[in-house]
Design a protein around this motif. Structure first.
Motif, PDB file in Angstrom:
ATOM      1  N   PRO A  12      -9.405  -5.749   0.931  1.00  0.00           N
ATOM      2  CA  PRO A  12      -9.257  -4.882  -0.200  1.00  0.00           C
ATOM      3  C   PRO A  12     -10.379  -3.871  -0.313  1.00  0.00           C
ATOM      4  CG  PRO A  12      -8.847  -7.169  -0.824  1.00  0.00           C
ATOM      5  CD  PRO A  12      -9.427  -7.171   0.537  1.00  0.00           C
ATOM      6  N   ALA A  13     -11.610  -4.303  -0.022  1.00  0.00           N
ATOM      7  CA  ALA A  13     -12.738  -3.395  -0.132  1.00  0.00           C
ATOM      8  C   ALA A  13     -12.645  -2.275   0.867  1.00  0.00           C
ATOM      9  CB  ALA A  13     -14.040  -4.183   0.046  1.00  0.00           C
ATOM     10  N   VAL A  14     -12.210  -2.594   2.081  1.00  0.00           N
ATOM     11  CA  VAL A  14     -12.137  -1.584   3.124  1.00  0.00           C
ATOM     12  C   VAL A  14     -10.974  -0.633   2.897  1.00  0.00           C
ATOM     13  CG1 VAL A  14     -11.793  -1.255   5.590  1.00  0.00           C
ATOM     14  CG2 VAL A  14     -13.276  -3.087   4.799  1.00  0.00           C
ATOM     15  N   SER A  15      -9.826  -1.150   2.503  1.00  0.00           N
ATOM     16  CA  SER A  15      -8.638  -0.314   2.385  1.00  0.00           C
ATOM     17  C   SER A  15      -8.562   0.412   1.055  1.00  0.00           C
ATOM     18  CB  SER A  15      -7.377  -1.179   2.551  1.00  0.00           C
ATOM     19  OG  SER A  15      -7.259  -2.055   1.448  1.00  0.00           O
ATOM     20  N   GLY A  16      -9.361  -0.047   0.044  1.00  0.00           N
ATOM     21  CA  GLY A  16      -9.312   0.580  -1.260  1.00  0.00           C
ATOM     22  C   GLY A  16      -8.216   0.033  -2.152  1.00  0.00           C
ATOM     23  N   LEU A  17      -7.524  -1.011  -1.743  1.00  0.00           N
ATOM     24  CA  LEU A  17      -6.449  -1.603  -2.528  1.00  0.00           C
ATOM     25  C   LEU A  17      -6.755  -3.072  -2.761  1.00  0.00           C
ATOM     26  CD1 LEU A  17      -3.562  -0.986  -3.700  1.00  0.00           C
ATOM     27  CD2 LEU A  17      -2.668  -1.975  -1.586  1.00  0.00           C
ATOM     28  N   SER A  18      -6.671  -3.519  -4.018  1.00  0.00           N
ATOM     29  CA  SER A  18      -6.943  -4.917  -4.328  1.00  0.00           C
ATOM     30  C   SER A  18      -5.756  -5.778  -3.928  1.00  0.00           C
ATOM     31  CB  SER A  18      -7.208  -5.075  -5.828  1.00  0.00           C
ATOM     32  OG  SER A  18      -6.021  -4.834  -6.571  1.00  0.00           O
ATOM     33  N   VAL A  19      -6.009  -7.085  -3.773  1.00  0.00           N
ATOM     34  CA  VAL A  19      -4.940  -8.020  -3.439  1.00  0.00           C
ATOM     35  C   VAL A  19      -3.902  -8.060  -4.555  1.00  0.00           C
ATOM     36  CG1 VAL A  19      -4.396 -10.453  -3.049  1.00  0.00           C
ATOM     37  CG2 VAL A  19      -6.352  -9.426  -1.899  1.00  0.00           C
ATOM     38  N   GLY A  20      -4.384  -8.045  -5.806  1.00  0.00           N
ATOM     39  CA  GLY A  20      -3.449  -8.065  -6.927  1.00  0.00           C
ATOM     40  C   GLY A  20      -2.491  -6.886  -6.916  1.00  0.00           C
ATOM     41  N   ARG A  21      -3.030  -5.710  -6.668  1.00  0.00           N
ATOM     42  CA  ARG A  21      -2.157  -4.531  -6.604  1.00  0.00           C
ATOM     43  C   ARG A  21      -1.263  -4.584  -5.378  1.00  0.00           C
ATOM     44  NH1 ARG A  21      -4.317   1.285  -8.356  1.00  0.00           N
ATOM     45  NH2 ARG A  21      -4.353   0.051 -10.281  1.00  0.00           N
ATOM     46  N   GLY A  22      -1.781  -5.110  -4.278  1.00  0.00           N
ATOM     47  CA  GLY A  22      -0.948  -5.269  -3.092  1.00  0.00           C
ATOM     48  C   GLY A  22       0.238  -6.175  -3.353  1.00  0.00           C
ATOM     49  N   LEU A  23       0.020  -7.270  -4.091  1.00  0.00           N
ATOM     50  CA  LEU A  23       1.115  -8.173  -4.458  1.00  0.00           C
ATOM     51  C   LEU A  23       2.144  -7.455  -5.325  1.00  0.00           C
ATOM     52  CD1 LEU A  23      -1.004 -11.345  -5.273  1.00  0.00           C
ATOM     53  CD2 LEU A  23       0.589 -11.109  -3.358  1.00  0.00           C
ATOM     54  N   LEU A  24       1.671  -6.628  -6.262  1.00  0.00           N
ATOM     55  CA  LEU A  24       2.584  -5.861  -7.111  1.00  0.00           C
ATOM     56  C   LEU A  24       3.411  -4.900  -6.269  1.00  0.00           C
ATOM     57  CD1 LEU A  24       3.609  -4.931  -9.891  1.00  0.00           C
ATOM     58  CD2 LEU A  24       1.653  -3.352  -9.973  1.00  0.00           C
ATOM     59  N   TYR A  25       2.765  -4.205  -5.358  1.00  0.00           N
ATOM     60  CA  TYR A  25       3.478  -3.266  -4.488  1.00  0.00           C
ATOM     61  C   TYR A  25       4.568  -3.979  -3.689  1.00  0.00           C
ATOM     62  CZ  TYR A  25       0.014   0.487  -5.208  1.00  0.00           C
ATOM     63  OH  TYR A  25      -0.779   1.476  -5.739  1.00  0.00           O
ATOM     64  N   LEU A  26       4.226  -5.148  -3.153  1.00  0.00           N
ATOM     65  CA  LEU A  26       5.199  -5.894  -2.352  1.00  0.00           C
ATOM     66  C   LEU A  26       6.374  -6.360  -3.199  1.00  0.00           C
ATOM     67  CD1 LEU A  26       2.710  -7.976  -0.193  1.00  0.00           C
ATOM     68  CD2 LEU A  26       4.199  -6.150   0.637  1.00  0.00           C
ATOM     69  N   GLY A  27       6.094  -6.788  -4.439  1.00  0.00           N
ATOM     70  CA  GLY A  27       7.174  -7.204  -5.325  1.00  0.00           C
ATOM     71  C   GLY A  27       8.134  -6.073  -5.632  1.00  0.00           C
ATOM     72  N   ILE A  28       7.588  -4.890  -5.904  1.00  0.00           N
ATOM     73  CA  ILE A  28       8.442  -3.725  -6.159  1.00  0.00           C
ATOM     74  C   ILE A  28       9.250  -3.375  -4.923  1.00  0.00           C
ATOM     75  CG2 ILE A  28       8.435  -1.266  -6.716  1.00  0.00           C
ATOM     76  CD1 ILE A  28       5.907  -1.773  -8.385  1.00  0.00           C
ATOM     77  N   ALA A  29       8.595  -3.417  -3.757  1.00  0.00           N
ATOM     78  CA  ALA A  29       9.291  -3.094  -2.515  1.00  0.00           C
ATOM     79  C   ALA A  29      10.435  -4.060  -2.247  1.00  0.00           C
ATOM     80  CB  ALA A  29       8.311  -3.100  -1.343  1.00  0.00           C
ATOM     81  N   GLY A  30      10.192  -5.360  -2.443  1.00  0.00           N
ATOM     82  CA  GLY A  30      11.233  -6.349  -2.204  1.00  0.00           C
ATOM     83  C   GLY A  30      12.416  -6.158  -3.128  1.00  0.00           C
ATOM     84  N   ALA A  31      12.137  -5.912  -4.411  1.00  0.00           N
ATOM     85  CA  ALA A  31      13.226  -5.680  -5.360  1.00  0.00           C
ATOM     86  C   ALA A  31      14.003  -4.414  -5.004  1.00  0.00           C
ATOM     87  CB  ALA A  31      12.669  -5.580  -6.779  1.00  0.00           C
ATOM     88  N   ALA A  32      13.291  -3.375  -4.578  1.00  0.00           N
ATOM     89  CA  ALA A  32      13.958  -2.120  -4.204  1.00  0.00           C
ATOM     90  C   ALA A  32      14.821  -2.306  -2.959  1.00  0.00           C
ATOM     91  CB  ALA A  32      12.916  -1.023  -3.970  1.00  0.00           C
ATOM     92  N   TRP A  33      14.321  -3.072  -1.984  1.00  0.00           N
ATOM     93  CA  TRP A  33      15.123  -3.329  -0.780  1.00  0.00           C
ATOM     94  C   TRP A  33      16.449  -3.989  -1.143  1.00  0.00           C
ATOM     95  CZ3 TRP A  33      11.211  -5.600   3.344  1.00  0.00           C
ATOM     96  CH2 TRP A  33      10.444  -4.546   3.863  1.00  0.00           C
ATOM     97  N   GLY A  34      16.426  -4.836  -2.165  1.00  0.00           N
ATOM     98  CA  GLY A  34      17.641  -5.535  -2.547  1.00  0.00           C
ATOM     99  C   GLY A  34      18.726  -4.619  -3.082  1.00  0.00           C
ATOM    100  N   THR A  35      18.361  -3.407  -3.534  1.00  0.00           N
ATOM    101  CA  THR A  35      19.367  -2.475  -4.042  1.00  0.00           C
ATOM    102  C   THR A  35      20.049  -1.692  -2.924  1.00  0.00           C
ATOM    103  OG1 THR A  35      17.845  -0.592  -4.323  1.00  0.00           O
ATOM    104  CG2 THR A  35      17.972  -2.201  -6.126  1.00  0.00           C
TER     105      THR A  35
END
Length: 325
Positions: A12-35
């Motif tokens: 997270p420190a290197v990429s600039g994205l926290s694990v928590g936000r990464g989990l949120l992004y993945l959840g949105i992506a998974g739900a969107a794929w389902g549509t």
């Protein structure tokens, strides 16, 4: 501290994205794929477009949308990955693009050969297993007891969700295609995580490049299948195509690649099982499919597994160490 622990705290420190936000992004992506499945079914019912042509337009449209977004903000440089040599970055994008092309095309072939239920359950069922094994061997990421239980629960829920949906014929060729698709998905996820650990990712740029590679790979096959569909409902088909290119493609894959760079690979694979959950909810709520016991039980099992593993991952990141169960 293990290699997995180092990865959990460094990424997270290197990429600039926290694990928590990464989990949120993945959840949105998974739900969107389902549509995407529901929108694709409308395209297939209103036109003679084939699955390869649809996959081509999906990726080509996603590429154009991301390119337009990037050109609209020319002064905003990517926060990571820009320091990589151009040849090295091009190689990364090409490899991920080929893996994505294999993932999508082999999945469509599996569905055509052995049906939606079997093709989906083998692809999405084998994916987490291959990813967990690959992450252990190549990244030093240990799943642990809790993670293993979560993966098992997610796979059980997937099986209940699809086996309970009706009769299905299992054909060896279709199963083989589904396993190839799962392998492509595993390679794509593991490479994204591997490169994300040193900060060598630019999610929007890499996603755009991967879509370009997939479009080039699929163009000859799409032309042979029929690139431009015949339809009596051109506005409806075009609207569905635009939606597929924008939401479950350009948006969802950009979020997926960003999240997969900072979240453990096995966790990524389980969270992305939100795709069939989302698809099942849409099928019941919007397409009029029957809400049966299998649908409810499978959905609840998978949601419980995804929630538990995401909470464990976020807790481990907050503690500053890897989660080993």
């Amino acid at each position: 501290m293990s290699n997995a622990a180092t990865a959990s705290t460094d990424s997270p420190a290197v990429s600039g994205l926290s694990v928590g936000r990464g989990l949120l992004y993945l959840g949105i992506a998974g739900a969107a794929w389902g549509t995407a499945g529901a929108a694709a079914s409308l395209v297939f019912s209103d036109s003679d477009m084939g699955p390869v042509a649809l996959s081509f337009w999906r990726c080509a449209g996603g590429f154009l949308l991301l390119l337009g977004a990037r050109l609209a903000r020319p002064r905003r440089a990517a926060r990571s990955g820009v320091g990589l040599p151009r040849r090295r970055r091009a190689l990364r994008v090409t490899v991920v693009g080929v893996a994505l092309a294999v993932f999508q095309t082999a999945y469509f072939a599996a569905v055509e050969a052995t049906g939606l239920a079997v093709g989906t359950v083998v692809t999405l069922g084998a994916g987490p297993v291959l990813i967990a094994l690959g992450a252990r061997l190549t990244l030093g990421e240990r799943l642990g007891v809790g993670g293993s239980c979560a993966v098992g629960g997610a796979l059980a829920g997937l099986g209940v969700l699809f086996v309970g949906g009706g009769d299905a014929a299992v054909r060896p060729w279709g199963v083989a295609c589904a396993l190839v698709s799962a392998a492509g998905y595993a390679v794509m996820t593991l490479l994204t995580r591997w490169w994300g650990r040193d900060g060598g990712t630019d999610s929007a740029g890499d996603t755009m490049g991967a879509f370009a590679v997939v479009s080039v790979c699929l163009l000859p096959l799409a032309v042979a299948e029929g690139l431009v569909p015949h339809t009596a409902e051109p506005a409806r088909v075009l609207g569905c195509l635009l939606y597929i290119a924008a939401v479950p493609t350009a948006l969802a894959y950009a979020l997926y690649f960003a999240g997969a760079a900072v979240v453990r690979s096995a966790t990524v694979s389980v969270i992305m099982l939100l795709e069939p959950v989302s698809a099942a909810v849409i099928a019941v709520a919007l397409l009029g499919e029957e809400l049966n016991t299998a649908t409810v039980a499978g959905t609840l099992l998978m949601l419980a597994a995804v929630t538990g593993l995401a909470w464990t991952e976020a807790r481990g990141a907050a503690r500053g160490g890897a989660v080993t169960g």
